[in-house]
Design an enzyme around this catalytic site. Sequence first.
Site, PDB file in Angstrom:
ATOM      1  N   GLU B  70       0.810  -1.234   0.000  1.00 26.25           N
ATOM      2  CA  GLU B  70       0.000   0.000   0.000  1.00 26.25           C
ATOM      3  C   GLU B  70       0.832   1.268   0.000  1.00 26.25           C
ATOM      4  OE1 GLU B  70      -0.733  -2.606   1.861  1.00 26.25           O
ATOM      5  OE2 GLU B  70      -2.675  -3.198   1.055  1.00 26.25           O
ATOM      6  N   HIS B 139     -11.184  -4.729   9.100  1.00 26.48           N
ATOM      7  CA  HIS B 139     -11.736  -4.675   7.737  1.00 26.48           C
ATOM      8  C   HIS B 139     -13.102  -3.983   7.700  1.00 26.48           C
ATOM      9  CE1 HIS B 139      -8.687  -7.697   6.762  1.00 26.48           C
ATOM     10  NE2 HIS B 139      -9.000  -7.603   5.484  1.00 26.48           N
TER      11      HIS B 139
HETATM   12  C1  LIG Z   1      -2.379  -4.364   4.266  1.00 32.63           C
HETATM   13  C2  LIG Z   1      -3.290  -5.303   3.580  1.00 32.63           C
HETATM   14  N1  LIG Z   1      -3.405  -5.252   2.233  1.00 32.63           N
HETATM   15  C3  LIG Z   1      -4.232  -6.092   1.585  1.00 32.63           C
HETATM   16  C4  LIG Z   1      -4.973  -6.986   2.276  1.00 32.63           C
HETATM   17  C5  LIG Z   1      -5.948  -7.885   1.553  1.00 32.63           C
HETATM   18  N2  LIG Z   1      -5.424  -9.238   1.531  1.00 32.63           N
HETATM   19  C6  LIG Z   1      -5.735 -10.124   2.487  1.00 32.63           C
HETATM   20  S1  LIG Z   1      -4.937 -11.553   2.298  1.00 32.63           S
HETATM   21  C7  LIG Z   1      -4.171 -11.013   0.908  1.00 32.63           C
HETATM   22  C8  LIG Z   1      -3.244 -11.916   0.191  1.00 32.63           C
HETATM   23  C9  LIG Z   1      -2.120 -12.385   1.051  1.00 32.63           C
HETATM   24  O1  LIG Z   1      -1.319 -13.243   0.331  1.00 32.63           O
HETATM   25  P1  LIG Z   1      -0.196 -14.084   1.018  1.00 32.63           P
HETATM   26  O2  LIG Z   1       0.623 -13.227   1.907  1.00 32.63           O
HETATM   27  O3  LIG Z   1       0.516 -14.822  -0.047  1.00 32.63           O
HETATM   28  O4  LIG Z   1      -0.968 -15.088   1.968  1.00 32.63           O
HETATM   29  P2  LIG Z   1      -1.984 -16.237   1.575  1.00 32.63           P
HETATM   30  O5  LIG Z   1      -3.320 -15.607   1.370  1.00 32.63           O
HETATM   31  O6  LIG Z   1      -1.461 -16.889   0.372  1.00 32.63           O
HETATM   32  O7  LIG Z   1      -1.995 -17.132   2.768  1.00 32.63           O
HETATM   33  C10 LIG Z   1      -4.543  -9.713   0.621  1.00 32.63           C
HETATM   34  C11 LIG Z   1      -4.078  -8.946  -0.535  1.00 32.63           C
HETATM   35  C12 LIG Z   1      -4.854  -6.995   3.686  1.00 32.63           C
HETATM   36  N3  LIG Z   1      -5.591  -7.818   4.449  1.00 32.63           N
HETATM   37  N4  LIG Z   1      -4.004  -6.168   4.300  1.00 32.63           N
END
Ligand SMILES: Cc1ncc(C[n+]2csc(CCOP(=O)(O)OP(=O)(O)O)c2C)c(N)n1
Lengths: 323, 337
Positions: B70, B139
């Site tokens: 972000e 959220h």
């Molecule tokens: C600061 C922030 N940005 C975006 C999100 C939305 N979001 C939640 S999980 C996710 C993906 C995370 O991917 P990863 O770290 O690979 O973990 P996985 O879901 O594969 O376990 C996103 C973009 C968030 N929760 N917090």
Amino acid sequence: MQLSREALLGAYRQMKVIREFEERLHTEIQTGEIAGFTHLYCGQEAVAVGVCEHLDTSDKIVSTHRGHGHCLAKGCDLDGMMKEIWGSREGLCKGKGGSMHIADVDQGMLGANGIVGGGAPIAVGAALAAKLDGAGKVSIAFSGDGACNQGTTFEAMNMAVVTQAPCIFVFENNHYSEHTGVDYAVGTQKDIASRAEAFGMKVWRADGTDFFAVHDTMREVLDYVRAGNGPAAVEFDTERFFGHFEGDPQRYRGPGEIDRLRATRDCLSKFRDSVTAAKLLDGADLDAVDAEVMNAIEAAVTAARAAERPTADDVLADVYIAY
Amino acid sequence: MAKMMYRDAVVTTIAEEMERDANVVVLGEDVVGGMGTAGGPEAIGGIWSTSTGLFGKFGKDRVIDTPISESAIVGAANGLALAGKRPVAELMFADFIGVSLDQLWNQMGKFRYMFGGKTKCPAVIRMAYGAGYNAAAQHSQAVHQILTGMPGLKVVMPSTPADVKGLLRQAIRDDDPVIFLEHKALYGMTGEVPDDPDFTIPFGHARLARAGEDVTIVSSGLLLGFCEQAADRLAADGIGCDVIDLRTASPLDEEAILDSVEVTGRLVVVDEAPPRCGLAADICSLVANKAFASLKAPPQAVTPPHTPVPFARELESAYLPSVDKIEAAVRKLMAWR
Ligand SMILES: Cc1ncc(C[n+]2csc(CCOP(=O)(O)OP(=O)(O)O)c2C)c(N)n1
């Protein structure tokens, strides 16, 4: 793999608990009884268990939005977790946190986290506390491949190196962040460990769907960190069997992708195959664990359904100043 | 006039502005969706479906799918804007501003002023905010309170599809940084939207959603609809409410509020942010300062309590202001003395 029979049964049970907890949530969510966002960890059990098997309650972990596996592996109460996800006031966090924010500080579980990249700096702090206490304790930051793109993760890694904090960055690379592939989003050609390496840490890489690979690697990593060598990082190659969140139509997956992963990359089947082939356990031993786990999950769901609901007054509980 | 959903008003407005002005670019996490996967680009098209189809139409240089970063997203929007482009960046959930706060607070909002008025920063940062989905404390937040408190930022909170059209087009064409707050619980709302490709709504102009002589109700976003329902119920008892939809928290249409209170003598502000140091307190103080003589009763604020947003269904509904609570606040004022 020189684990005792008890240790093998314990590890299998722990992985099976996570698997069935999540498979059951997947079914229950369709009934509409469970509110909010739920992200299932199914497929990654060997990582949580292979890491946490080496820890006791005074070692700390921080988790992610996909936290159920880490919580269960770190010793959070099964019934308390189910009740929390159901939104009961009897839940581990009294129904305030839900799936994404389960914590149990007494177990050394410093919280799942709704903010991607929120955990790693907290893990560094916990590691600095461990260093002050001087008892050879560590803290673990679980992060996904997506979270490794957050500045917070970079800052945490560098600070851990500079301060020689006994922090272990565990990167679970399941190849997806939400609906985006690791090949696109991670600039270092999908390798995350090399980033940690660039910050000056010793790093390990292993197959995260092989419990024994995770377990053995973590033993090495922990020996190294507990001996006072500063932080370390490890990247586990793993898979997630469900969508990013419950309700995700997964249009980004290839045809038959999940069936293929379930058939070839399932850490539980792999465990079963390897311990039975090596004659360490037989099928009946494992079946008995399965049956016992199914009963425990059934009981947890029944208890969660019957548990006390929160009331409007509870909104004001546990905030320092209420207006 | 065409009927469309709030979310479709977002994506069609962006598409029309991209068509009109080659400097408009879109960036954010999963705004293309499916990048680097077997499903391929546009397997998703944004988690709120507010960027669906843009990649196919405008290509990867103008629709930029970003990593989860972000701070870099908002920072890149700043850089794009300073370099002459018109970025429309998306933060999936408003709660994630925490990660990008410096770029919002110390950079974006300050360039024009710090650089002696010689610079413009025409960036739009869109984000989905608000409670109602049991998405819990990280959220579900209404963040306009924080952003409105930052000098240099314009803060927009549409409550209808038509307002999305007019205000988002205005935001993209505006030369200053604009925070565009879309309430998640409104994405599925349908309404009439003007067809005019140049339909804009200037900032700082509130809309009168209901007219009445007895009480002024000021709100915006999801809760505006709750206020309208309360006003309808009260009208059945002969209590008339002016329901003012602010549309923008900054700039604030002070005149619309003061003019109404001068007639009604009673004010209820309904806001989704916590009670302290927020929009409701701000508007109550405005009225106390500038329309004191007209007041027949003390201004009332209806907000959530000063707590994080809770998870469980029962807790979240107790947390959010409701039609009942708004109605009760109006009746309390009517019964004053
Ligand atoms: C600061 C922030 N940005 C975006 C999100 C939305 N979001 C939640 S999980 C996710 C993906 C995370 O991917 P990863 O770290 O690979 O973990 P996985 O879901 O594969 O376990 C996103 C973009 C968030 N929760 N917090």
